[in-house]
Design a protein around this motif. Sequence first.
Motif, PDB file in Angstrom:
ATOM      1  N   PRO A   6       0.844  -1.202   0.000  1.00 43.28           N
ATOM      2  CA  PRO A   6       0.000   0.000   0.000  1.00 43.28           C
ATOM      3  C   PRO A   6       0.880   1.253   0.000  1.00 43.28           C
ATOM      4  O   PRO A   6       1.939   1.271   0.617  1.00 43.28           O
ATOM      5  CB  PRO A   6      -0.786  -0.090   1.311  1.00 43.28           C
ATOM      6  N   ALA A   7       0.437   2.288  -0.724  1.00 38.99           N
ATOM      7  CA  ALA A   7       1.147   3.568  -0.696  1.00 38.99           C
ATOM      8  C   ALA A   7       0.886   4.237   0.650  1.00 38.99           C
ATOM      9  O   ALA A   7       0.057   3.776   1.440  1.00 38.99           O
ATOM     10  CB  ALA A   7       0.667   4.446  -1.851  1.00 38.99           C
ATOM     11  N   GLU A   8       1.577   5.337   0.903  1.00 35.97           N
ATOM     12  CA  GLU A   8       1.475   6.019   2.201  1.00 35.97           C
ATOM     13  C   GLU A   8       0.046   6.408   2.548  1.00 35.97           C
ATOM     14  O   GLU A   8      -0.342   6.410   3.697  1.00 35.97           O
ATOM     15  CB  GLU A   8       2.367   7.269   2.211  1.00 35.97           C
ATOM     16  N   ASP A   9      -0.740   6.753   1.534  1.00 38.21           N
ATOM     17  CA  ASP A   9      -2.105   7.207   1.813  1.00 38.21           C
ATOM     18  C   ASP A   9      -3.101   6.051   1.929  1.00 38.21           C
ATOM     19  O   ASP A   9      -4.272   6.261   2.186  1.00 38.21           O
ATOM     20  CB  ASP A   9      -2.579   8.219   0.766  1.00 38.21           C
ATOM     21  N   HIS A  10      -2.649   4.822   1.722  1.00 35.97           N
ATOM     22  CA  HIS A  10      -3.455   3.602   1.842  1.00 35.97           C
ATOM     23  C   HIS A  10      -4.649   3.567   0.894  1.00 35.97           C
ATOM     24  O   HIS A  10      -5.576   2.808   1.109  1.00 35.97           O
ATOM     25  CB  HIS A  10      -3.918   3.383   3.288  1.00 35.97           C
ATOM     26  N   VAL A  11      -4.639   4.389  -0.147  1.00 31.10           N
ATOM     27  CA  VAL A  11      -5.708   4.321  -1.144  1.00 31.10           C
ATOM     28  C   VAL A  11      -5.143   3.969  -2.517  1.00 31.10           C
ATOM     29  O   VAL A  11      -5.856   3.953  -3.491  1.00 31.10           O
ATOM     30  CB  VAL A  11      -6.535   5.630  -1.230  1.00 31.10           C
ATOM     31  N   ALA A  12      -3.854   3.697  -2.549  1.00 33.58           N
ATOM     32  CA  ALA A  12      -3.208   3.304  -3.805  1.00 33.58           C
ATOM     33  C   ALA A  12      -2.247   2.157  -3.511  1.00 33.58           C
ATOM     34  O   ALA A  12      -1.791   1.981  -2.389  1.00 33.58           O
ATOM     35  CB  ALA A  12      -2.454   4.482  -4.419  1.00 33.58           C
ATOM     36  N   ILE A  13      -1.958   1.396  -4.542  1.00 26.54           N
ATOM     37  CA  ILE A  13      -0.976   0.328  -4.441  1.00 26.54           C
ATOM     38  C   ILE A  13       0.300   0.817  -5.120  1.00 26.54           C
ATOM     39  O   ILE A  13       0.274   1.272  -6.267  1.00 26.54           O
ATOM     40  CB  ILE A  13      -1.467  -0.967  -5.149  1.00 26.54           C
ATOM     41  N   ARG A  14       1.395   0.725  -4.406  1.00 25.50           N
ATOM     42  CA  ARG A  14       2.697   1.117  -4.956  1.00 25.50           C
ATOM     43  C   ARG A  14       3.395  -0.155  -5.413  1.00 25.50           C
ATOM     44  O   ARG A  14       3.545  -1.093  -4.644  1.00 25.50           O
ATOM     45  CB  ARG A  14       3.519   1.799  -3.870  1.00 25.50           C
ATOM     46  N   ARG A  15       3.780  -0.187  -6.665  1.00 26.07           N
ATOM     47  CA  ARG A  15       4.464  -1.363  -7.204  1.00 26.07           C
ATOM     48  C   ARG A  15       5.842  -0.960  -7.710  1.00 26.07           C
ATOM     49  O   ARG A  15       5.972  -0.061  -8.526  1.00 26.07           O
ATOM     50  CB  ARG A  15       3.658  -1.979  -8.350  1.00 26.07           C
ATOM     51  N   ARG A  16       6.856  -1.667  -7.208  1.00 25.42           N
ATOM     52  CA  ARG A  16       8.218  -1.509  -7.732  1.00 25.42           C
ATOM     53  C   ARG A  16       8.375  -2.586  -8.788  1.00 25.42           C
ATOM     54  O   ARG A  16       8.148  -3.766  -8.522  1.00 25.42           O
ATOM     55  CB  ARG A  16       9.259  -1.713  -6.626  1.00 25.42           C
ATOM     56  N   ARG A  17       8.730  -2.192  -9.981  1.00 24.95           N
ATOM     57  CA  ARG A  17       8.830  -3.144 -11.087  1.00 24.95           C
ATOM     58  C   ARG A  17      10.242  -3.166 -11.650  1.00 24.95           C
ATOM     59  O   ARG A  17      11.000  -2.217 -11.514  1.00 24.95           O
ATOM     60  CB  ARG A  17       7.834  -2.777 -12.184  1.00 24.95           C
ATOM     61  N   VAL A  32      -7.764   2.125  -6.906  1.00 23.80           N
ATOM     62  CA  VAL A  32      -9.017   1.436  -7.163  1.00 23.80           C
ATOM     63  C   VAL A  32     -10.045   2.489  -7.539  1.00 23.80           C
ATOM     64  O   VAL A  32     -10.176   3.509  -6.869  1.00 23.80           O
ATOM     65  CB  VAL A  32      -9.500   0.659  -5.910  1.00 23.80           C
ATOM     66  N   GLN A  33     -10.732   2.261  -8.626  1.00 29.90           N
ATOM     67  CA  GLN A  33     -11.775   3.180  -9.061  1.00 29.90           C
ATOM     68  C   GLN A  33     -13.097   2.433  -8.957  1.00 29.90           C
ATOM     69  O   GLN A  33     -13.304   1.426  -9.620  1.00 29.90           O
ATOM     70  CB  GLN A  33     -11.518   3.628 -10.498  1.00 29.90           C
TER      71      GLN A  33
END
Length: 145
Positions: A6-17, A32-33
């Motif tokens: 989870p990103a810092e704001d917990h409303v996005a997923i942070r992916r390291r690719r 998520v929409q």
Amino acid sequence: MKDSRPAEDHVAIRRRRFCPACGGRFTTYERVQLRDLVVIKSNGRREDFDREKLERSIRISMQKRPVEPERIDQMISGIVRRLESMGETDIPSKTIGEIVMESLARIDTVAYVRFASVYKNFQAADDFEKFMSELRPDIPPEEQA
């Protein structure tokens, strides 16, 4: 290969690719929409809701204000979640403006007045005076300056 959290704001997923072809590493953020929203403008025109447009207008009103960027991000995400969970896909721009003003009023009065001045299309100093007297009805006009 990817690493998700989870990103810092917990409303996005942070992916390291990692790209196996070039060996480069990069980060993506995924949100998520819940539903596609359509904004009904005051002239009746319809346009797709644009989170970036909302974010730009809020960040402009928050320029040089002592509010942490994370707090602004949380506010924007909260507004979008509120709009998505209203149950309607068509949302009048007036509703969005009112929700933004309500959120800004809780965080920073100056940003609230800045946003309101554009949103309500102030044309003269009298418009500001009237707005400020509504904002602070208990203070006589000569003491508000």
